[in-house]
Write a protein that holds these residues in place. Structure first.
Motif, PDB file in Angstrom:
ATOM      1  N   SER A 170      55.700  60.003  27.260  1.00 50.96           N
ATOM      2  CA  SER A 170      56.332  60.483  28.491  1.00 50.96           C
ATOM      3  C   SER A 170      57.690  61.074  28.144  1.00 50.96           C
ATOM      4  O   SER A 170      58.407  60.554  27.281  1.00 50.96           O
ATOM      5  N   PRO A 171      58.081  62.176  28.795  1.00 48.61           N
ATOM      6  CA  PRO A 171      59.381  62.773  28.485  1.00 48.61           C
ATOM      7  C   PRO A 171      60.512  61.837  28.896  1.00 48.61           C
ATOM      8  O   PRO A 171      60.374  61.058  29.847  1.00 48.61           O
ATOM      9  N   PRO A 172      61.634  61.879  28.183  1.00 48.20           N
ATOM     10  CA  PRO A 172      62.780  61.050  28.571  1.00 48.20           C
ATOM     11  C   PRO A 172      63.331  61.482  29.935  1.00 48.20           C
ATOM     12  O   PRO A 172      63.134  62.616  30.376  1.00 48.20           O
ATOM     13  N   GLU A 173      64.012  60.577  30.569  1.00 50.39           N
ATOM     14  CA  GLU A 173      64.587  60.869  31.879  1.00 50.39           C
ATOM     15  C   GLU A 173      65.782  61.798  31.726  1.00 50.39           C
ATOM     16  O   GLU A 173      66.713  61.523  30.967  1.00 50.39           O
ATOM     17  N   PRO A 174      65.796  62.948  32.437  1.00 52.18           N
ATOM     18  CA  PRO A 174      66.945  63.859  32.331  1.00 52.18           C
ATOM     19  C   PRO A 174      68.204  63.206  32.903  1.00 52.18           C
ATOM     20  O   PRO A 174      68.173  62.625  33.985  1.00 52.18           O
ATOM     21  N   THR A 175      69.285  63.304  32.151  1.00 55.74           N
ATOM     22  CA  THR A 175      70.568  62.754  32.595  1.00 55.74           C
ATOM     23  C   THR A 175      71.604  63.861  32.583  1.00 55.74           C
ATOM     24  O   THR A 175      72.051  64.298  31.510  1.00 55.74           O
ATOM     25  N   THR A 264      79.383  72.438  16.602  1.00 54.18           N
ATOM     26  CA  THR A 264      78.584  71.298  17.039  1.00 54.18           C
ATOM     27  C   THR A 264      78.624  71.162  18.552  1.00 54.18           C
ATOM     28  O   THR A 264      79.673  71.290  19.189  1.00 54.18           O
ATOM     29  N   VAL A 265      77.452  70.906  19.132  1.00 54.00           N
ATOM     30  CA  VAL A 265      77.332  70.670  20.573  1.00 54.00           C
ATOM     31  C   VAL A 265      77.175  69.160  20.773  1.00 54.00           C
ATOM     32  O   VAL A 265      76.418  68.512  20.051  1.00 54.00           O
ATOM     33  N   PRO A 266      77.878  68.559  21.744  1.00 56.20           N
ATOM     34  CA  PRO A 266      77.759  67.117  21.958  1.00 56.20           C
ATOM     35  C   PRO A 266      76.317  66.690  22.204  1.00 56.20           C
ATOM     36  O   PRO A 266      75.515  67.433  22.775  1.00 56.20           O
ATOM     37  N   SER A 267      75.983  65.474  21.781  1.00 55.63           N
ATOM     38  CA  SER A 267      74.608  65.002  21.875  1.00 55.63           C
ATOM     39  C   SER A 267      74.111  64.834  23.311  1.00 55.63           C
ATOM     40  O   SER A 267      72.967  65.212  23.605  1.00 55.63           O
ATOM     41  N   PRO A 268      74.894  64.273  24.251  1.00 51.69           N
ATOM     42  CA  PRO A 268      74.358  64.061  25.615  1.00 51.69           C
ATOM     43  C   PRO A 268      73.831  65.331  26.288  1.00 51.69           C
ATOM     44  O   PRO A 268      72.724  65.315  26.831  1.00 51.69           O
ATOM     45  N   PRO A 269      74.565  66.463  26.258  1.00 48.36           N
ATOM     46  CA  PRO A 269      73.973  67.663  26.884  1.00 48.36           C
ATOM     47  C   PRO A 269      72.736  68.177  26.151  1.00 48.36           C
ATOM     48  O   PRO A 269      71.818  68.705  26.785  1.00 48.36           O
ATOM     49  N   LEU A 270      72.676  68.025  24.819  1.00 49.16           N
ATOM     50  CA  LEU A 270      71.474  68.428  24.095  1.00 49.16           C
ATOM     51  C   LEU A 270      70.283  67.558  24.504  1.00 49.16           C
ATOM     52  O   LEU A 270      69.156  68.052  24.639  1.00 49.16           O
ATOM     53  N   GLN A 271      70.513  66.264  24.717  1.00 48.80           N
ATOM     54  CA  GLN A 271      69.439  65.376  25.151  1.00 48.80           C
ATOM     55  C   GLN A 271      68.972  65.745  26.560  1.00 48.80           C
ATOM     56  O   GLN A 271      67.779  65.665  26.865  1.00 48.80           O
ATOM     57  N   TRP A 272      69.879  66.163  27.404  1.00 45.29           N
ATOM     58  CA  TRP A 272      69.514  66.633  28.755  1.00 45.29           C
ATOM     59  C   TRP A 272      68.632  67.881  28.639  1.00 45.29           C
ATOM     60  O   TRP A 272      67.602  68.000  29.309  1.00 45.29           O
ATOM     61  N   LEU A 273      69.040  68.815  27.788  1.00 47.35           N
ATOM     62  CA  LEU A 273      68.256  70.032  27.561  1.00 47.35           C
ATOM     63  C   LEU A 273      66.848  69.687  27.084  1.00 47.35           C
ATOM     64  O   LEU A 273      65.845  70.219  27.585  1.00 47.35           O
ATOM     65  N   LEU A 274      66.746  68.779  26.112  1.00 50.14           N
ATOM     66  CA  LEU A 274      65.439  68.404  25.582  1.00 50.14           C
ATOM     67  C   LEU A 274      64.566  67.728  26.633  1.00 50.14           C
ATOM     68  O   LEU A 274      63.360  67.978  26.702  1.00 50.14           O
ATOM     69  N   ALA A 275      65.158  66.875  27.433  1.00 47.42           N
ATOM     70  CA  ALA A 275      64.378  66.163  28.451  1.00 47.42           C
ATOM     71  C   ALA A 275      63.741  67.136  29.428  1.00 47.42           C
ATOM     72  O   ALA A 275      62.565  67.000  29.796  1.00 47.42           O
ATOM     73  N   LEU A 276      64.486  68.144  29.868  1.00 47.85           N
ATOM     74  CA  LEU A 276      63.931  69.123  30.806  1.00 47.85           C
ATOM     75  C   LEU A 276      62.874  69.995  30.128  1.00 47.85           C
ATOM     76  O   LEU A 276      61.858  70.339  30.740  1.00 47.85           O
ATOM     77  N   ALA A 277      63.094  70.352  28.862  1.00 48.24           N
ATOM     78  CA  ALA A 277      62.094  71.154  28.155  1.00 48.24           C
ATOM     79  C   ALA A 277      60.803  70.355  27.950  1.00 48.24           C
ATOM     80  O   ALA A 277      59.700  70.889  28.134  1.00 48.24           O
ATOM     81  N   LEU A 278      60.924  69.088  27.592  1.00 50.99           N
ATOM     82  CA  LEU A 278      59.734  68.258  27.382  1.00 50.99           C
ATOM     83  C   LEU A 278      58.961  68.039  28.674  1.00 50.99           C
ATOM     84  O   LEU A 278      57.733  67.871  28.651  1.00 50.99           O
ATOM     85  N   ALA A 279      59.649  68.036  29.809  1.00 56.93           N
ATOM     86  CA  ALA A 279      58.967  67.841  31.091  1.00 56.93           C
ATOM     87  C   ALA A 279      58.067  69.018  31.444  1.00 56.93           C
ATOM     88  O   ALA A 279      57.180  68.893  32.291  1.00 56.93           O
ATOM     89  N   GLU A 280      58.260  70.165  30.770  1.00 56.07           N
ATOM     90  CA  GLU A 280      57.473  71.358  31.068  1.00 56.07           C
ATOM     91  C   GLU A 280      56.101  71.346  30.405  1.00 56.07           C
ATOM     92  O   GLU A 280      55.190  72.031  30.850  1.00 56.07           O
ATOM     93  N   ILE A 281      55.973  70.627  29.309  1.00 60.82           N
ATOM     94  CA  ILE A 281      54.763  70.742  28.513  1.00 60.82           C
ATOM     95  C   ILE A 281      53.624  69.982  29.174  1.00 60.82           C
ATOM     96  O   ILE A 281      53.803  68.883  29.685  1.00 60.82           O
TER      97      ILE A 281
END
Length: 328
Positions: A170-175, A264-281
């Motif tokens: 399951s995709p992670p929860e977007p934060t 370098t981009v901070p980790s929390p916004p990158l994790q938010w980006l990944l969560a929304l992208a994973l929710a699409e698949i």
């Protein structure tokens, strides 16, 4: 010296022959790379074995193909009628002066005898004789003997590529993260910003071995939901693009490409980006991802459930025209 096709060689080095060698090459690749082949690698071996039944037909078709664009370009090493070494050499694309060396394979019982060096050297001579100005290859970062061989032949590192895998969890929860914004990218409106972001993020190795074409094929329907949104953009509140997550098909497998600005981009916004992208698949097979060696992207991928599969080093060697001498 280039070894001509049809050279008699009951043992030792000779050009690969599509009429008789495909099945032996497939057997060798399966033996030499048995511990690291993925689904795509095994599929290639099965296809080689199927094509081996059509060797004479393929040989007839090769008459119409230029050097470096044929069905079994490269060299084999034969011992007692068995193919124990193989290396492929071909143009990166039709008409290119850049050539690719790949599938450098030697059977385990025949290693450390100079066979790999002889195969790669023959491929370099062949490429140079047919107009190559430079050659590239990839090697696993943990394959130190091969890395030393290629360095000894004059290849230099041009970048690293990391391959990732994620079981279909399951995709992670977007934060949401204050100061940032994530939205679906729109190529018609965002194309210039997306191209700049990809250009800044791609290393020469990624550009050569994993070229990103996600902005030229819109919209890619499979494997996304009925409303495909394969491109996701991370921006600051002022609209400055920071990172791009893009779904593509790599060898038929849903694969996430990640690009971020050089800093370098901070980790929390990158994790938010990944969560929304994973929710699409859409539900399906395991997922893959391809990045460079950026630590912040690695941390975000691992937090999202990906694990590294392998790291590949891209290497390049410039080739002097034939007759100018050989640095390797």
């Amino acid at each position: 010296m280039v070894i001509a096709e049809g050279s008699p060689a009951p043992h030792g080095l000779r050009p690969a022959d599509v009429r008789r060698d495909l099945h032996g090459i497939a057997d060798l690749l399966a033996e030499a790379f048995s511990g690291e082949l993925d689904e795509v690698g095994w599929r290639v071996i099965r296809e080689l074995r199927r094509w081996s039944r059509l060797g004479w037909l393929l040989r007839g078709l090769e008459v119409f193909l230029p050097p470096g664009e044929r069905f079994a370009p490269g060299y084999v090493w034969v011992e007692e009628g068995r193919i124990v070494g193989y290396t492929m050499v071909r143009r990166l694309r039709p008409g290119s002066t850049g050539w690719l060396i790949a599938n450098v394979a030697v059977a385990p019982d025949f290693r450390r005898r100079g066979i790999a060096r002889a195969l790669v050297s023959a491929c370099l001579d062949y490429a140079r004789a047919h107009g190559a100005r430079w050659a590239v290859l990839q090697v696993r970062a943990d394959n130190l003997p091969a890395l030393r061989l290629y360095q000894g032949l004059g290849f230099v590192e041009i970048g690293r590529i990391r391959i990732w895998r994620r079981e279909h969890l399951s995709p992670p929860e977007p934060t949401p993260v204050p100061g940032f914004h994530v939205r679906p990218a729109r190529p018609t409106r965002d194309l210039s910003a997306l191209l700049d972001l990809v250009r800044m993020a791609e290393s020469p190795a990624l550009r050569l071995f994993e070229p990103f074409e996600g902005l030229s094929a819109w919209p890619p329907g499979w494997p996304f939901r009925w409303r495909p949104r394969p491109l996701w953009l991370l921006e600051t509140e002022s609209g400055d693009p920071q990172a791009l997550a893009a779904w593509v098909r790599r060898e038929g497998i849903p694969t996430l490409r990640l690009f971020r600005r050089p800093q370098t981009v901070p980790s929390p916004p990158l994790q938010w980006l990944l969560a929304l992208a994973l929710a699409e698949i859409a539900p399906g097979p395991p997922l893959m991802a391809v990045t460079g060696e950026e630590p912040d992207l690695a941390a975000a991928l691992m937090a999202a459930g990906f694990h590294p599969v392998r790291t590949l080093i891209g290497m390049r060697r410039d080739l002097a025209p034939e007759g100018w001498g050989d640095a390797g």
